[in-house]
Design a protein around this motif. Structure first.
Motif, PDB file in Angstrom:
ATOM      1  N   SER A 120      95.310  50.262  45.148  1.00 14.02           N
ATOM      2  CA  SER A 120      95.409  49.522  43.882  1.00 14.02           C
ATOM      3  C   SER A 120      94.060  49.385  43.182  1.00 14.02           C
ATOM      4  N   GLU A 140      93.544  51.693  40.180  1.00 12.58           N
ATOM      5  CA  GLU A 140      94.285  51.554  38.913  1.00 12.58           C
ATOM      6  C   GLU A 140      93.314  51.471  37.736  1.00 12.58           C
ATOM      7  N   ALA A 141      92.289  50.637  37.884  1.00 11.56           N
ATOM      8  CA  ALA A 141      91.290  50.496  36.808  1.00 11.56           C
ATOM      9  C   ALA A 141      90.494  51.784  36.649  1.00 11.56           C
ATOM     10  N   ARG A 195      92.658  54.421  34.638  1.00  8.65           N
ATOM     11  CA  ARG A 195      92.849  54.173  33.194  1.00  8.65           C
ATOM     12  C   ARG A 195      91.534  54.258  32.422  1.00  8.65           C
ATOM     13  N   ASP A 233      96.534  51.570  24.141  1.00  4.49           N
ATOM     14  CA  ASP A 233      97.875  52.069  24.480  1.00  4.49           C
ATOM     15  C   ASP A 233      97.801  53.066  25.642  1.00  4.49           C
ATOM     16  N   LYS A 265      95.389  53.380  27.932  1.00  2.00           N
ATOM     17  CA  LYS A 265      95.000  52.685  29.173  1.00  2.00           C
ATOM     18  C   LYS A 265      96.201  51.977  29.806  1.00  2.00           C
ATOM     19  N   THR A 266      96.998  51.320  28.953  1.00  4.49           N
ATOM     20  CA  THR A 266      98.142  50.565  29.475  1.00  4.49           C
ATOM     21  C   THR A 266      99.172  51.514  30.096  1.00  4.49           C
ATOM     22  N   SER A 277      97.927  52.918  33.379  1.00  2.00           N
ATOM     23  CA  SER A 277      97.957  51.874  34.391  1.00  2.00           C
ATOM     24  C   SER A 277      99.376  51.685  34.938  1.00  2.00           C
ATOM     25  N   GLU A 278     100.371  51.729  34.054  1.00  2.00           N
ATOM     26  CA  GLU A 278     101.767  51.577  34.476  1.00  2.00           C
ATOM     27  C   GLU A 278     102.192  52.726  35.393  1.00  2.00           C
ATOM     28  N   THR A 312     100.330  52.626  38.786  1.00  2.00           N
ATOM     29  CA  THR A 312     100.843  51.503  39.586  1.00  2.00           C
ATOM     30  C   THR A 312     102.213  51.843  40.177  1.00  2.00           C
ATOM     31  N   GLY A 357     107.569  48.644  33.104  1.00  2.00           N
ATOM     32  CA  GLY A 357     106.660  49.793  33.168  1.00  2.00           C
ATOM     33  C   GLY A 357     107.062  50.965  32.290  1.00  2.00           C
TER      34      GLY A 357
END
Lengths: 143, 113
Positions: free
Chosen positions: A17, A20-21, A24, A43, A45-46, A49-50, A53, A112
């Motif tokens: 985990s 994740e950062a 993105r 948008d 990055k999000t 990340s989804e 994850t 997600g």
């Protein structure tokens, strides 16, 4: 889809985990070559990340595996492919439904795929149970 | 995370000071639950001034805290939400039950249970 691409990159990392950062931020940094605005970067990055994850929580669950991220830049768009060799998705249509989650105990919201679909311009989900999942997303950058 | 408690108004403010994703949300959740159970506040305000990124993990995390505060009979609101974070919240419809408020001490938060 355009055939002539401007640039490409590929990342491979463990399904931890803490990555994740990393994923993105790296994709956003690569996408910045297209001179996107703040909202477009956010948008991307999000959505990344989804997808990452999902691979960590659902694809590999408690195991550690490899997640691959491949990005291709075109003149005015970015294509992002995120794939894992995890357990796969049994019912893609169900997984895409807003608020549907197989892991409510982890306080997952089930948003997600809805976010990926809405924040990006194209979303393709390919998955084979026991083999893995590949998400392909495209974002048009109006630079 | 910065936590302040106002005894007079029984108001607990939790200021999140990092990006919210699946990785960070577990740590935020554990600390927030500890503070809520310690003070049992009437009002809980989550401050997003220093949150520049949030994905859907934030929705689950906020809803979980909302469930806890309402169990204790309290209300909850969110403040200083940047546009990118707001976009994620609005997509989920969560702001219909947990309002984004303009100022602490305003009346909006009292209306929501």
């Amino acid at each position: 889809m355009e055939n002539v691409y401007e640039n490409k990159m590929k990342l491979e990392f463990l399904s931890k985990s803490s990555n994740e950062a990393f994923a993105r931020i790296t994709v956003a940094s690569f996408a910045s070559q297209l001179d996107p605005n703040i909202e477009e970067i956010s948008d991307i990055k999000t959505a990344v990340s989804e997808a990452v994850t999902n691979s960590i929580i659902h694809g590999y669950e408690d195991k550690i595996g490899i997640i691959k991220v491949e990005c291709t830049l075109f003149a005015n768009s970015i294509e992002i492919q995120i794939s894992d060799n995890g357990k796969g998705i049994e019912n893609i249509e169900k997984a895409k439904e807003p608020l549907y989650t197989t892991k409510p105990e982890l306080e997952r919201s089930g948003m997600g795929f809805t976010i990926m679909e809405n924040f990006m311009d194209e979303l393709k989900i390919e998955s084979v149970v026991g083999i893995g999942t590949k998400i392909t997303m495209k974002k048009v950058i109006n630079n | 995370m910065k936590v302040t408690y106002n005894e007079k108004d029984k108001l607990l403010k939790i200021e999140i000071t990092e990006e919210i994703d699946h990785h960070s949300s577990e740590k935020i959740r554990t600390r927030a639950d500890f503070e809520i159970q310690k003070y049992i506040p009437k009002k809980l305000v989550m401050d997003f001034e220093n949150v520049n990124f949030m994905d859907s993990a934030g929705i689950g995390m906020i809803l979980g805290r909302y469930k806890m505060i309402t169990m204790f009979g309290g209300t909850m609101g969110m403040i200083n939400v940047h546009s990118s974070v707001k976009k994620v919240f609005e997509m989920s419809g969560i702001t219909k039950i947990i309002p984004i408020i303009e100022e602490i001490g305003g009346t909006e938060i009292g209306k929501c249970v």
